[in-house]
Design a protein around this motif. Sequence first.
Motif, mmCIF file in Angstrom:
data_model
loop_
_atom_site.group_PDB
_atom_site.id
_atom_site.type_symbol
_atom_site.label_atom_id
_atom_site.label_comp_id
_atom_site.label_asym_id
_atom_site.label_seq_id
_atom_site.Cartn_x
_atom_site.Cartn_y
_atom_site.Cartn_z
ATOM 1 N N LEU A 123 34.671 34.576 36.820
ATOM 2 C CA LEU A 123 35.993 35.198 36.871
ATOM 3 C C LEU A 123 36.498 35.108 38.307
ATOM 4 C CD1 LEU A 123 35.291 38.531 34.900
ATOM 5 C CD2 LEU A 123 36.157 36.357 33.992
ATOM 6 N N LEU A 124 37.714 34.614 38.491
ATOM 7 C CA LEU A 124 38.288 34.548 39.834
ATOM 8 C C LEU A 124 39.062 35.820 40.112
ATOM 9 C CD1 LEU A 124 38.316 32.249 42.005
ATOM 10 C CD2 LEU A 124 37.426 31.586 39.793
ATOM 11 N N ASN A 125 38.484 36.705 40.955
ATOM 12 C CA ASN A 125 39.293 37.827 41.416
ATOM 13 C C ASN A 125 40.017 37.354 42.667
ATOM 14 O OD1 ASN A 125 40.475 40.291 41.867
ATOM 15 N ND2 ASN A 125 38.887 40.819 43.349
ATOM 16 N N THR A 126 41.304 37.046 42.494
ATOM 17 C CA THR A 126 42.052 36.347 43.530
ATOM 18 C C THR A 126 42.456 37.221 44.716
ATOM 19 O OG1 THR A 126 43.867 36.636 41.983
ATOM 20 C CG2 THR A 126 42.922 34.443 42.145
ATOM 21 N N GLY A 127 42.303 38.557 44.581
ATOM 22 C CA GLY A 127 42.696 39.406 45.709
ATOM 23 C C GLY A 127 42.209 40.827 45.530
ATOM 24 N N SER A 128 42.501 41.637 46.535
ATOM 25 C CA SER A 128 42.081 43.035 46.512
ATOM 26 C C SER A 128 43.143 43.914 45.861
ATOM 27 C CB SER A 128 41.849 43.519 47.946
ATOM 28 O OG SER A 128 41.715 44.923 47.940
ATOM 29 N N GLY A 129 42.684 44.841 45.007
ATOM 30 C CA GLY A 129 43.595 45.808 44.408
ATOM 31 C C GLY A 129 44.253 46.722 45.433
ATOM 32 N N LEU A 130 43.662 46.782 46.624
ATOM 33 C CA LEU A 130 44.229 47.661 47.658
ATOM 34 C C LEU A 130 45.628 47.228 48.090
ATOM 35 C CD1 LEU A 130 41.028 48.219 49.837
ATOM 36 C CD2 LEU A 130 42.154 49.867 48.331
ATOM 37 N N LYS A 131 46.015 45.992 47.797
ATOM 38 C CA LYS A 131 47.369 45.555 48.168
ATOM 39 C C LYS A 131 48.424 46.005 47.162
ATOM 40 C CE LYS A 131 48.132 41.874 50.651
ATOM 41 N NZ LYS A 131 48.287 40.445 51.037
ATOM 42 N N TYR A 132 47.990 46.648 46.075
ATOM 43 C CA TYR A 132 48.912 46.944 44.964
ATOM 44 C C TYR A 132 49.038 48.439 44.689
ATOM 45 C CZ TYR A 132 48.470 41.948 43.868
ATOM 46 O OH TYR A 132 48.494 40.577 43.918
ATOM 47 N N LEU A 133 48.637 49.284 45.667
ATOM 48 C CA LEU A 133 48.561 50.723 45.381
ATOM 49 C C LEU A 133 49.889 51.297 44.890
ATOM 50 C CD1 LEU A 133 46.226 51.930 48.265
ATOM 51 C CD2 LEU A 133 45.655 51.402 45.881
ATOM 52 N N ASP A 134 51.011 50.796 45.411
ATOM 53 C CA ASP A 134 52.312 51.362 45.027
ATOM 54 C C ASP A 134 52.805 50.873 43.664
ATOM 55 O OD1 ASP A 134 52.557 48.817 46.242
ATOM 56 O OD2 ASP A 134 54.684 49.143 46.581
ATOM 57 N N VAL A 135 52.248 49.790 43.142
ATOM 58 C CA VAL A 135 52.745 49.293 41.850
ATOM 59 C C VAL A 135 51.759 49.533 40.706
ATOM 60 C CG1 VAL A 135 54.298 47.555 42.830
ATOM 61 C CG2 VAL A 135 51.940 46.922 42.336
ATOM 62 N N LEU A 136 50.526 49.986 41.032
ATOM 63 C CA LEU A 136 49.522 50.218 39.979
ATOM 64 C C LEU A 136 49.565 51.666 39.495
ATOM 65 C CD1 LEU A 136 46.339 48.383 41.323
ATOM 66 C CD2 LEU A 136 47.659 47.789 39.283
ATOM 67 N N PRO A 137 49.795 51.900 38.208
ATOM 68 C CA PRO A 137 49.731 53.261 37.689
ATOM 69 C C PRO A 137 48.282 53.627 37.374
ATOM 70 C CG PRO A 137 50.509 51.770 35.979
ATOM 71 C CD PRO A 137 50.149 50.928 37.183
ATOM 72 N N LEU A 138 47.565 54.140 38.383
ATOM 73 C CA LEU A 138 46.127 54.402 38.193
ATOM 74 C C LEU A 138 45.814 55.846 37.880
ATOM 75 C CD1 LEU A 138 44.539 52.061 40.877
ATOM 76 C CD2 LEU A 138 44.747 51.707 38.422
ATOM 77 N N GLY A 139 46.801 56.752 37.999
ATOM 78 C CA GLY A 139 46.554 58.151 37.656
ATOM 79 C C GLY A 139 45.609 58.823 38.643
ATOM 80 N N SER A 140 45.136 60.004 38.284
ATOM 81 C CA SER A 140 44.275 60.749 39.206
ATOM 82 C C SER A 140 42.848 60.769 38.676
ATOM 83 C CB SER A 140 44.794 62.174 39.357
ATOM 84 O OG SER A 140 44.944 62.720 38.055
ATOM 85 N N SER A 141 41.918 61.191 39.501
ATOM 86 C CA SER A 141 40.511 61.176 39.105
ATOM 87 C C SER A 141 40.223 62.356 38.195
ATOM 88 C CB SER A 141 39.639 61.262 40.354
ATOM 89 O OG SER A 141 39.637 62.576 40.825
ATOM 90 N N PRO A 142 39.208 62.217 37.331
ATOM 91 C CA PRO A 142 38.809 63.377 36.527
ATOM 92 C C PRO A 142 38.280 64.479 37.451
ATOM 93 C CG PRO A 142 37.420 61.441 36.044
ATOM 94 C CD PRO A 142 38.362 61.050 37.123
ATOM 95 N N ALA A 143 38.467 65.740 37.071
ATOM 96 C CA ALA A 143 38.017 66.839 37.917
ATOM 97 C C ALA A 143 36.485 66.868 37.964
ATOM 98 C CB ALA A 143 38.522 68.165 37.340
ATOM 99 N N VAL A 144 35.962 67.353 39.072
ATOM 100 C CA VAL A 144 34.496 67.444 39.239
ATOM 101 C C VAL A 144 33.923 68.487 38.274
ATOM 102 C CG1 VAL A 144 32.643 67.982 40.863
ATOM 103 C CG2 VAL A 144 34.694 66.767 41.649
#
Length: 396
Positions: free
Chosen positions: A375-396
């Motif tokens: 699988l070619l991962n062509t780049g880092s997800g860190l460049k897309y933080l403003d366009v990725l709807p990733l939501g928040s982490s589950p609570a501890v």
Amino acid sequence: MGSYLSHLECTACGGAVSAEGVQTVCPSCGKVLLPRYDLEGVRRGVRPRAIGERPRSLWRWFEVLPVRDPAHIVSLGEGDTPLLPAPRLGRTLGCPHLFIKDEGLNPTGTFKARGQAVAISRARELGVKGVVIPSAGNAGGAMAAYAARAGLPAYVFMPRDAPEANRKECTVMGARLELVEGHIGDAGRASRALAQRLGLLDLSTMREPYRVEGKKVMAYEIVEALGWRFPDAIVYPTGGGTGLVGMWKGFREIEALGWAEGPLPRMVCVQAEGCAPIVQAFLAGKGSAEPVPHPHTVATGLRVPAPFADYLILRALRESGGAAVAVSEAEILAALREMASLEGVFPCPEGAATLAGLKRLLAQGVIDPDGRIVLLNTGSGLKYLDVLPLGSSPAV
Ligand SMILES: *Cc1c(COP(=O)(O)O)cnc(C)c1O
Ligand SMILES: [Zn+2]
């Protein structure tokens, strides 16, 4: 150490063109030019295992790259990214030999660095005074970085809705950035007009012959990492097609050099449902693609509605006995979380699309799960933080 570059060859009319001046597209027919090398000379003069002992860099492969004088190399440490075994992800898919080629470790965070390193180095060698590019985002950022390093003026045309990282990396590196309404096709028209007016080299995807050479090195690195064996399948997120066409060229060169035994890998093209001109053409058995009227996807690098090299991408898919598949936005986001949480690689959405595409093709029985799949991962997800709807982490 010297380049074995011999000439440029047209991929449509077959014409040969000198590589010793600045060239863009074929002067006779306007199609894509690709560099050719004296591979017989390389075969006699270079041992592949000796290349493995050189300092880690894309430039280890100097003999099959187009820069004549090493003094002209403009480098930020690109290439030699890891080919990571992905056992946890592989177990969930039933694929015991799954790998991720993680291009997110390149300068500027994507594999676009490879192409721009080679194109800018060669442009400087040939005396180019400035460069311009239409870009969906990452190619512009990478060009700005290498132009800054080379001391060349740079101009970038980018869609207004490109990720924030792409806009800011261009301006912080001193490029002139113009945001255009629409997509990369609209940016292309503006870029070509400026190239003409100011006498700049237009580094548009596949409209100049050297970016593809930086990307082809991924093929050499993959085969080397597998102990000079070809993988069975390369799963690639396809926009303009530089990487897919480049890697296929690389695999063919490796075969011609006798550095690995066949069969060659199957090339697999993954696109987003919102912009899948190559997938549509491939499935329809066509040799060229129809432009997509309203391209949309969070994987901005795949938002290329009318790839200039459509016929070359389709040719590589067919020559390699490959496949093509389109995936939805929901599948891309689910695959992104899966790759990140199972393997610790935070992929760009384009890279995540390869996992989504692999799942579909395994379900369809198109890909052998027991093969060596990359699988070619062509780049880092860190460049897309403003366009990725990733939501928040589950609570501890
Ligand atoms: C440009 C880009 C692509 C598409 O690459 P091509 O080689 O032009 O098909 C894929 N992923 C990312 C992150 C990109 O920037
Ligand atoms: Zn031609």
